[in-house]
Scaffold this motif. Structure first.
Motif, short mmCIF file in Angstrom:
data_model
loop_
_atom_site.label_atom_id
_atom_site.label_comp_id
_atom_site.label_asym_id
_atom_site.label_seq_id
_atom_site.Cartn_x
_atom_site.Cartn_y
_atom_site.Cartn_z
N ASP A 151 50.65 37.80 39.56
CA ASP A 151 49.57 38.80 39.49
C ASP A 151 50.01 40.14 40.05
O ASP A 151 49.68 41.19 39.50
CB ASP A 151 48.33 38.31 40.22
CG ASP A 151 47.65 37.15 39.51
OD1 ASP A 151 47.83 37.02 38.28
OD2 ASP A 151 46.94 36.37 40.18
N ASN B 263 52.23 41.99 37.45
CA ASN B 263 51.41 42.55 36.37
C ASN B 263 50.61 43.75 36.85
O ASN B 263 50.52 44.77 36.15
CB ASN B 263 50.48 41.48 35.79
CG ASN B 263 51.21 40.50 34.91
OD1 ASN B 263 52.20 40.83 34.26
ND2 ASN B 263 50.72 39.26 34.88
N ARG C 269 50.92 47.67 35.44
CA ARG C 269 49.71 48.33 34.91
C ARG C 269 49.38 49.59 35.70
O ARG C 269 49.05 50.62 35.14
CB ARG C 269 48.52 47.37 34.92
CG ARG C 269 48.41 46.49 33.72
CD ARG C 269 47.03 45.83 33.60
NE ARG C 269 46.52 45.34 34.87
CZ ARG C 269 46.68 44.10 35.32
NH1 ARG C 269 47.33 43.22 34.61
NH2 ARG C 269 46.16 43.72 36.48
N PRO D 143 50.92 41.12 29.09
CA PRO D 143 51.28 41.12 30.51
C PRO D 143 52.80 41.01 30.69
O PRO D 143 53.48 40.31 29.94
CB PRO D 143 50.59 39.87 31.06
CG PRO D 143 49.49 39.56 30.08
CD PRO D 143 50.02 40.02 28.75
#
Length: 108
Positions: free
Chosen positions: A57, A60, A64, A27
């Protein structure tokens, strides 16, 4: 982390920076924390928690998502008196403008 070679991966561009890449299975937040600790010469537990500065969050997920969609993301924030840049290409760049401890200055 892919290229965490001590802290010897510095570039000069009117200032000093630590630049590293991180693996797709790590991460972004974890890689940033490890990089900041390496740059400052402290353990991760001694750093200001990143969640005081950014939404972990969300960062990350953005990285992604950009990787999965061939998109482009660049996030910049300040923490530990450093400016941190992270990109969808899984590159972290930490500027030492006024970082407390810098291995560039031999403060180990």
């Amino acid at each position: 982390m892919v290229s965490e070679q001590g802290c010897g991966n510095f570039i000069a561009d009117g200032g000093s920076a630590f630049v590293t890449e991180f693996d797709a299975d790590e991460p972004a937040v974890r890689a940033i924390s490890r990089s900041l600790a390496a740059v400052k010469g402290v353990s991760e537990t001694e750093l200001e928690p990143l969640y005081h500065r950014i939404e972990l969050d969300a960062l990350n997920r953005m990285i992604r998502h950009a990787n999965g969609r061939d998109g482009s993301v660049r996030v910049e924030f300040r923490v530990e008196k450093c400016t941190v840049h992270v990109t969808d290409k899984r590159v972290i760049r930490i500027r030492f403008d006024d970082c407390g401890r810098s291995v560039m200055n031999g403060d180990r």
